[in-house]
Design a protein around this motif. Structure first.
Motif, PDB file in Angstrom:
ATOM      1  N   ASP A  64      22.270   7.851  48.911  1.00 33.23           N
ATOM      2  CA  ASP A  64      23.673   7.614  48.560  1.00 33.23           C
ATOM      3  C   ASP A  64      23.778   6.649  47.379  1.00 33.23           C
ATOM      4  OD1 ASP A  64      25.272   9.229  50.168  1.00 33.23           O
ATOM      5  OD2 ASP A  64      25.424   7.763  51.782  1.00 33.23           O
ATOM      6  N   GLU A  65      22.963   5.585  47.410  1.00 34.55           N
ATOM      7  CA  GLU A  65      23.015   4.608  46.313  1.00 34.55           C
ATOM      8  C   GLU A  65      22.405   5.170  45.028  1.00 34.55           C
ATOM      9  OE1 GLU A  65      21.409   2.253  49.294  1.00 34.55           O
ATOM     10  OE2 GLU A  65      23.446   2.634  49.977  1.00 34.55           O
ATOM     11  N   HIS A  67      22.415   8.356  44.212  1.00 33.60           N
ATOM     12  CA  HIS A  67      23.423   9.285  43.699  1.00 33.60           C
ATOM     13  C   HIS A  67      24.509   8.544  42.924  1.00 33.60           C
ATOM     14  CE1 HIS A  67      22.594  12.856  46.628  1.00 33.60           C
ATOM     15  NE2 HIS A  67      22.090  13.105  45.442  1.00 33.60           N
ATOM     16  N   ARG A  68      24.903   7.380  43.427  1.00 32.24           N
ATOM     17  CA  ARG A  68      25.951   6.616  42.751  1.00 32.24           C
ATOM     18  C   ARG A  68      25.458   6.119  41.385  1.00 32.24           C
ATOM     19  NH1 ARG A  68      30.881   3.864  43.853  1.00 32.24           N
ATOM     20  NH2 ARG A  68      31.499   3.080  41.810  1.00 32.24           N
ATOM     21  N   GLU A  72      27.188   7.135  37.790  1.00 31.22           N
ATOM     22  CA  GLU A  72      27.634   6.172  36.784  1.00 31.22           C
ATOM     23  C   GLU A  72      27.049   6.518  35.413  1.00 31.22           C
ATOM     24  OE1 GLU A  72      29.909   3.910  37.214  1.00 31.22           O
ATOM     25  OE2 GLU A  72      30.077   4.092  39.389  1.00 31.22           O
ATOM     26  N   GLU A  85      37.372   2.787  41.163  1.00 32.88           N
ATOM     27  CA  GLU A  85      36.328   2.665  42.186  1.00 32.88           C
ATOM     28  C   GLU A  85      36.550   3.637  43.339  1.00 32.88           C
ATOM     29  OE1 GLU A  85      33.263   1.880  44.654  1.00 32.88           O
ATOM     30  OE2 GLU A  85      33.469   1.411  42.517  1.00 32.88           O
ATOM     31  N   ARG A  88      35.538   7.119  42.215  1.00 27.56           N
ATOM     32  CA  ARG A  88      34.086   7.224  42.065  1.00 27.56           C
ATOM     33  C   ARG A  88      33.406   7.314  43.429  1.00 27.56           C
ATOM     34  NH1 ARG A  88      32.278   4.164  36.627  1.00 27.56           N
ATOM     35  NH2 ARG A  88      34.225   4.485  35.472  1.00 27.56           N
ATOM     36  N   ALA A  89      33.857   6.481  44.357  1.00 27.47           N
ATOM     37  CA  ALA A  89      33.267   6.500  45.702  1.00 27.47           C
ATOM     38  C   ALA A  89      33.515   7.843  46.376  1.00 27.47           C
ATOM     39  CB  ALA A  89      33.839   5.355  46.539  1.00 27.47           C
ATOM     40  N   ASN A  92      31.292  10.473  44.777  1.00 21.21           N
ATOM     41  CA  ASN A  92      29.886  10.304  45.174  1.00 21.21           C
ATOM     42  C   ASN A  92      29.621  10.894  46.547  1.00 21.21           C
ATOM     43  OD1 ASN A  92      27.268   9.169  44.373  1.00 21.21           O
ATOM     44  ND2 ASN A  92      27.545   7.846  46.160  1.00 21.21           N
ATOM     45  N   ARG A  93      30.630  10.866  47.397  1.00 18.28           N
ATOM     46  CA  ARG A  93      30.452  11.387  48.759  1.00 18.28           C
ATOM     47  C   ARG A  93      30.608  12.912  48.832  1.00 18.28           C
ATOM     48  NH1 ARG A  93      30.330   7.775  53.087  1.00 18.28           N
ATOM     49  NH2 ARG A  93      31.339   9.261  54.478  1.00 18.28           N
TER      50      ARG A  93
END
Length: 231
Positions: A64-65, A67-68, A72, A85, A88-89, A92-93
Motif C-alpha cells: 500500500d505504501e 503504491h502510494r 506520487e 490528500e 490521492r488516498a 491509491n486504494r
C-alpha cells in the motif's frame, strides 16, 4: 510425488483485472487522462519499488505504501498534481477494489471443493482482505508477502507458504499468470500452473501466453484449471 493439497495464487493479473479496473475508475473520475497509459505507468513502478526493499535500500514497506509512492511519482506526468490528500488516498486504494476476471469466483469455488485455496501475493494483508470481501473471492486463507517480510520471488515467500500448512513444497501448487513467478516457485520445489491472461495489460497490449513445458499445468482460465484438476 506427493499429492497436491494446497493451491496458492498470485493475485494481480491472475485472479483480478488490475488494468481494466484502474482504467475504469480513472476514466470515470478524470476523463481527460489517458487511463490506459496511467494504469500501465503505475504498474511499471511495481518491480523497481519492491526491488528497493529486496536490496535492503529501504526497510520492509507494505505494498500500500509502495503504491502510494509510485502514485506520487506519476501524478504530475498526467496532470493530476492538483489532487488533494483525500483524493490521492482514495485513488491509491483502487488496488483494494480490483474486479475479478469473469471466471475467477466460479473457478476458485470449484477448486476449493478439492483443495485448500490461498492467496500468495505481494499485496499486503489488508489490501487482499478488502479485495476478497468486495469481489467475493472465496479464500480459505489470505497469505501475503507481508507475513514473511519478503517480496516474491524471494524463496522465503514460497517456502513460507508451504511451512504455514506444514507441508513439503511438492504438496503445494503455485498458480499464476506470470512465468517468472512460476519459475521461482518451481526452484523452491512447488508444482506450478500457468493461467492465460492475454488481456492483463489491456486489449491494446496483448500478452504472450505461450506454454512453458516446465509447468505442471497450463490452463486458459481458472475454470479450465478446475476441470484439469478434477474439480
Amino acid at each position: 510425488m506427493p499429492p497436491i493439497s494446497v493451491l496458492v495464487f498470485d493475485i494481480f493479473g491472475t485472479v483480478v483485472d488490475w488494468h481494466g479496473s484502474i482504467v475504469r475508475e480513472v476514466q470515470a473520475a478524470h476523463p481527460q487522462v489517458d487511463a490506459d497509459a496511467f494504469a500501465r505507468a503505475w504498474r511499471e513502478g511495481y518491480q523497481p519499488a519492491m526491488q528497493r526493499v529486496r536490496s535492503g535500500e529501504i526497510g520492509w514497506t507494505r505494498l500500500d505504501e509502495l503504491h502510494r509512492r509510485m502514485l506520487e511519482d506519476i501524478l504530475p506526468r498526467f496532470g493530476l498534481e492538483h489532487l488533494d490528500e483525500a483524493q490521492r488516498a482514495h485513488l491509491n486504494r483502487v488496488w483494494h477494489r480490483l474486479n475479478p476476471w469473469p471466471d475467477s469466483v466460479a473457478g476458485l469455488t470449484r477448486l476449493k471443493t478439492r483443495f485448500t485455496i490461498c492467496s500468495l501475493s505481494n499485496g499486503n494483508i489488508g489490501l487482499l482482505t478488502n479485495m476478497a470481501k468486495r469481489a467475493g473471492l472465496p479464500w480459505d486463507c489470505v497469505l501475503s508477502a507481508e507475513v514473511f517480510h519478503a517480496y516474491k520471488p524471494d524463496p522465503r515467500v514460497y517456502l513460507g507458504a508451504a511451512g504455514v500448512f506444514d507441508l513439503s513444497p511438492a504438496e503445494v501448487m503455485m498458480v499464476a499468470a506470470h512465468q517468472n513467478d512460476l519459475a521461482a516457485a518451481r526452484a523452491c520445489g512447488l508444482a506450478t500452473a500457468y493461467i492465460e491472461r492475454p488481456l492483463e495489460f489491456g486489449a491494446a497490449h496483448v500478452k504472450d501466453v505461450s506454454p512453458d513445458p516446465a509447468n505442471t499445468h497450463h490452463a486458459r482460465d481458472l475454470l479450465d484449471l478446475a476441470e484439469r484438476l478434477g474439480c
